[in-house]
Design a protein around this motif. Sequence first.
Motif, PDB file in Angstrom:
ATOM      1  N   SER A 150       0.583  -1.149  -0.078  1.00 56.79           N
ATOM      2  CA  SER A 150       0.063  -0.006  -0.012  1.00 56.79           C
ATOM      3  C   SER A 150       0.808   1.251   0.109  1.00 56.79           C
ATOM      4  O   SER A 150       1.827   1.401   0.576  1.00 56.79           O
ATOM      5  N   ALA A 151       0.263   2.356  -0.787  1.00 59.62           N
ATOM      6  CA  ALA A 151       1.082   3.497  -0.778  1.00 59.62           C
ATOM      7  C   ALA A 151       0.705   4.577   0.300  1.00 59.62           C
ATOM      8  O   ALA A 151       1.376   5.486   0.733  1.00 59.62           O
ATOM      9  N   PHE A 152      -0.539   4.332   0.887  1.00 58.66           N
ATOM     10  CA  PHE A 152      -0.812   5.219   1.819  1.00 58.66           C
ATOM     11  C   PHE A 152      -1.906   4.443   2.887  1.00 58.66           C
ATOM     12  O   PHE A 152      -2.408   3.450   2.286  1.00 58.66           O
ATOM     13  N   ALA A 153      -2.318   5.033   4.011  1.00 63.16           N
ATOM     14  CA  ALA A 153      -3.443   4.508   4.496  1.00 63.16           C
ATOM     15  C   ALA A 153      -4.381   5.506   5.155  1.00 63.16           C
ATOM     16  O   ALA A 153      -4.256   6.830   5.242  1.00 63.16           O
ATOM     17  N   LYS A 173       3.368   0.442   9.657  1.00 65.51           N
ATOM     18  CA  LYS A 173       3.207  -0.015   8.142  1.00 65.51           C
ATOM     19  C   LYS A 173       3.249   1.038   7.031  1.00 65.51           C
ATOM     20  O   LYS A 173       3.741   0.759   6.033  1.00 65.51           O
ATOM     21  N   ASN A 174       2.637   2.310   7.380  1.00 62.09           N
ATOM     22  CA  ASN A 174       2.539   3.228   5.983  1.00 62.09           C
ATOM     23  C   ASN A 174       3.300   4.619   6.437  1.00 62.09           C
ATOM     24  O   ASN A 174       3.183   5.045   7.919  1.00 62.09           O
ATOM     25  N   LYS A 175       3.643   5.151   5.349  1.00 59.63           N
ATOM     26  CA  LYS A 175       4.340   6.411   5.382  1.00 59.63           C
ATOM     27  C   LYS A 175       3.472   7.454   5.652  1.00 59.63           C
ATOM     28  O   LYS A 175       3.681   8.628   5.902  1.00 59.63           O
ATOM     29  N   VAL A 176       2.294   7.185   5.001  1.00 64.43           N
ATOM     30  CA  VAL A 176       1.348   8.344   4.746  1.00 64.43           C
ATOM     31  C   VAL A 176       0.009   8.065   5.520  1.00 64.43           C
ATOM     32  O   VAL A 176      -0.466   6.929   5.222  1.00 64.43           O
ATOM     33  N   LEU A 177      -0.431   8.832   6.364  1.00 65.12           N
ATOM     34  CA  LEU A 177      -1.777   8.376   7.141  1.00 65.12           C
ATOM     35  C   LEU A 177      -2.782   9.755   6.728  1.00 65.12           C
ATOM     36  O   LEU A 177      -2.399  10.841   7.179  1.00 65.12           O
ATOM     37  N   ILE A 178      -3.850   9.384   6.319  1.00 59.70           N
ATOM     38  CA  ILE A 178      -4.929  10.341   6.051  1.00 59.70           C
ATOM     39  C   ILE A 178      -6.007  10.026   7.190  1.00 59.70           C
ATOM     40  O   ILE A 178      -6.484   8.868   7.332  1.00 59.70           O
ATOM     41  N   THR A 179      -6.557  10.978   7.854  1.00 55.09           N
ATOM     42  CA  THR A 179      -7.837  10.735   8.761  1.00 55.09           C
ATOM     43  C   THR A 179      -8.889  11.504   8.351  1.00 55.09           C
ATOM     44  O   THR A 179      -8.679  12.601   7.746  1.00 55.09           O
ATOM     45  N   LEU A 180      -9.764  10.899   8.317  1.00 52.60           N
ATOM     46  CA  LEU A 180     -11.346  11.394   7.901  1.00 52.60           C
ATOM     47  C   LEU A 180     -12.395  11.579   8.746  1.00 52.60           C
ATOM     48  O   LEU A 180     -12.494  10.421   9.342  1.00 52.60           O
TER      49      LEU A 180
END
Lengths: 272, 373
Positions: free
Chosen positions: B193-196, B243-250
Amino acid sequence: MKLQNYSPKEVSQAIRHLILDTVKPSNAGHITSSFSVVEILYAIYNYANINISNVGDKLRDRVIISKEHCRLAQVCVLAYLGLLDEKLLKEYCLDGGRLGHDLYNIICPAIPAIDIASGSLGHGLGVGAGMAYADKAHNIYVLCGDGELQEGSMYEALLFISQKRINNLVVIVDRNNMQIDNYTRNIINTSDNLKERMLSLGFDVVECDGHNSEELMRALKKSTVNPKCIIANTVKGKGMEFILRQFNFAKFHHSGMTEEEFKLVYGAIKNE
Amino acid sequence: MNNLENVANKLVHLLKKDKNVYVLVVDGWECYFFDEAKKHLSEEECSRIINMGIAEQNAVSFATGLALNGKIVYLVMFAAFLSMRAAEQLKLDVGFNNANVKLIAIHGGFSGPRIAGYSHYALEDLAILNTIPNIKIANIAHSECELDYYMDYSYRTYGPIYLRFDNPGASYIGLSYKVESEKISKLIEPSNSAFAILATGNMVGYAYNIIKNLNKVGIEGCLYSAHSIKPFDEKGLKKILLKNKVLITLEEHVSQGGLASIVAMYIAEHKPREVNFIPYVVKNKDYSRVLMDYDKTVHKMFNCEDIIFDISGVQNSKSQGKLKYLYRKQVFVDDQNRLNKVFNLVGIPLYKEIITNKKHKFYVGGIQFYTKK
């Protein structure tokens, strides 16, 4: 612009018609609550010193709608009296529109006659009391509902108004005996013994027919020693009561209508 | 079936099953919930549905009284009024007494009825409830597994819990996954995965759409649902961050006190690793700019059927040299930059070019873009 050439009946018909026209595009709005206050609002705006020349003033008479579900009736009466651009009615409750419960004159200059944002019940009376206390030279008219009197904050405000003898504030209760779910008498009865309760809180009470313009004007003109409370007896959804037979109470309160139902209501108002 | 109907059915089931269950509603919810159901309930069962009228403060206090005398009380009301109008009652009565009251908060976030507007939106409720001891918070997505789990969990576990339902009328996302209390749930977790995306409540459905759309152009992303806001699953969050370098929260909440704030606090405190953290929150700047722009940008942005991102609107407002005031519809200039940032981070560097060459349209993540072809 106060249109005195028409009979009260014609005025009421025209405003109810306008309400339906306003609701139709979004099909969202409290039609029945609004129908019960048409004459009351028209009388208040005629009696209060609010006109095109002073509507933009910082201090003037104010009309506060504490039972916010009547914002629909308010904007239609304002448009009818020329205090609000009738074109704005087309935006009611639509995406990007400038008319809705939460918009008022400070953030939206296009609606100078609308003084507060509200939406949740039991706030307008306290705010109105503050306005009246701050500016004794003008009158503040607060329209409340009888169901709204179930809110504890209403009594906090009523006690305060009576204690401080804020006589330039007039409380007008739209007593239509109904709230969303049922008749008030079946949930918490704030309607039947209203007069005695207001008297005991220290108000002078004037009772009148809320659909009769003459009686309303007489009630508004009457001078009193203590703060005045006008109990206006009304019918929720005046002119379209028959819809309650097809709808349940909640649907009657705020639901949209089908094309067919709109036709029925338009017809009923015409023949009223 | 949607969340609202489902909750009503569950409450009716509980009323039949257990004589200690009481359901309190404030005005407006009796018709919605129990008009039909009452026909199938006995008189005794109906008597345990109490309409509290238009009196939120009293409703919460009364519920506490019932609960302290051994009843299991479900209180159904608007999230906006429950969290703010009765805040002190929540703190002193429910929280302080650890009363067995289950708070069913309907219309969390922006899902309040449009006719009512800002007063009926609950964008601060998670923050307020987060500050009150004892009360657990679950923000429930449009997912049968989360709803079933929490309705059952609330019944069999003693103590107050705030169940937040955003947009109760929306349909289900149709994905079944494992739900456990106080744990973050894993919905999608590919190996490369590229992001989470860590979403909560209503936004889980939107996030699911984004990921499905990005999959079409060959980009893989993880999706997690943080249904349990309090207590928060810090171990689960750590795993995601490692696990992920990019984390987006919504979330449908202001930046303070919600999911983004909890995650930011964790990252600042524990520094598990270097991470690009992109919170999507309601900007709590100025009430006069009625926050409804969020509805136009974030919501519609992630809904693949709609044209969402009003690029022309942004340019107009720039050319006038100031933000354009469209009530409930305002577009913020910096949203485009934020968006570019997101896609640059997840490995789609061509977006700027694509936007400037406005020729043909295509959608990614629900966002309308233009291509040369």
